[in-house]
Design a protein around this motif. Structure first.
Motif, PDB file in Angstrom:
ATOM      1  N   GLU A 229      35.157   8.066  12.471  1.00 15.16           N
ATOM      2  CA  GLU A 229      34.136   8.736  12.918  1.00 15.16           C
ATOM      3  C   GLU A 229      32.694   8.714  12.584  1.00 15.16           C
ATOM      4  O   GLU A 229      31.822   8.582  13.076  1.00 15.16           O
ATOM      5  CB  GLU A 229      34.394  10.489  12.261  1.00 15.16           C
TER       6      GLU A 229
ATOM      7  N   LYS B 159      31.175   5.830  14.672  1.00 18.22           N
ATOM      8  CA  LYS B 159      30.909   6.457  15.774  1.00 18.22           C
ATOM      9  C   LYS B 159      29.385   7.160  15.562  1.00 18.22           C
ATOM     10  O   LYS B 159      28.320   7.172  16.511  1.00 18.22           O
ATOM     11  CB  LYS B 159      31.792   7.386  16.230  1.00 18.22           C
TER      12      LYS B 159
ATOM     13  N   GLN C   7      27.386  15.874  10.369  1.00 16.97           N
ATOM     14  CA  GLN C   7      28.809  15.543  10.253  1.00 16.97           C
ATOM     15  C   GLN C   7      29.049  14.515   9.369  1.00 16.97           C
ATOM     16  O   GLN C   7      30.164  14.152   9.064  1.00 16.97           O
ATOM     17  CB  GLN C   7      29.049  15.046  11.778  1.00 16.97           C
TER      18      GLN C   7
END
Length: 125
Positions: free
Chosen positions: A34, A37, A63
């Motif tokens: 993640e 990304k 995030q």
């Protein structure tokens, strides 16, 4: 890991038990997948010459789970400071690579320890 994510890693280790022996490695793999990304998305946004929506950077940064670099990145994005954002992104990418390497080393050591603990020598009669 030199203080970076130490507390979170210890918390993860406490959640791992016999019923989920690969829990830590699975969570770490998801985190790095993640994060990679997110870093690509951040770089893509900042490389766009037409980019002006610095609030989007904040959404991606929310995030990320990595240290004070995100604080500097957020400050630069709130000031619409492209150069500051790019410097912070480079630091974030560097920190990501550092953590990735450290976790890789840690898992190798853990695998070697488990293999050594599992070795059974034949008993001599």
């Amino acid at each position: 890991m030199n203080g970076v994510l130490d507390e979170q890693f210890l918390q993860l280790q406490q959640l791992q038990d016999e019923s989920s022996p690969n829990f830590v490695s699975e969570v770490v793999n998801i985190y790095f997948h993640e994060s990679e990304k997110l870093l690509r998305n951040l770089r893509s946004l900042l490389m766009d010459k037409e980019f002006s929506d610095y609030k989007k950077l904040g959404i991606h940064l929310n995030q990320m789970m990595v240290s004070n670099v995100c604080v500097a990145f957020r400050a630069a994005s709130e000031q619409n400071n492209r150069a500051g954002c790019l410097r912070a992104l480079e630091l974030l990418e560097h920190e990501y690579c550092y953590l990735n390497n450290k976790f890789h080393e840690l898992f190798q050591i853990e695998q070697q320890r488990e293999l050594a603990a599992g070795v059974r020598y034949p008993m001599h009669m």
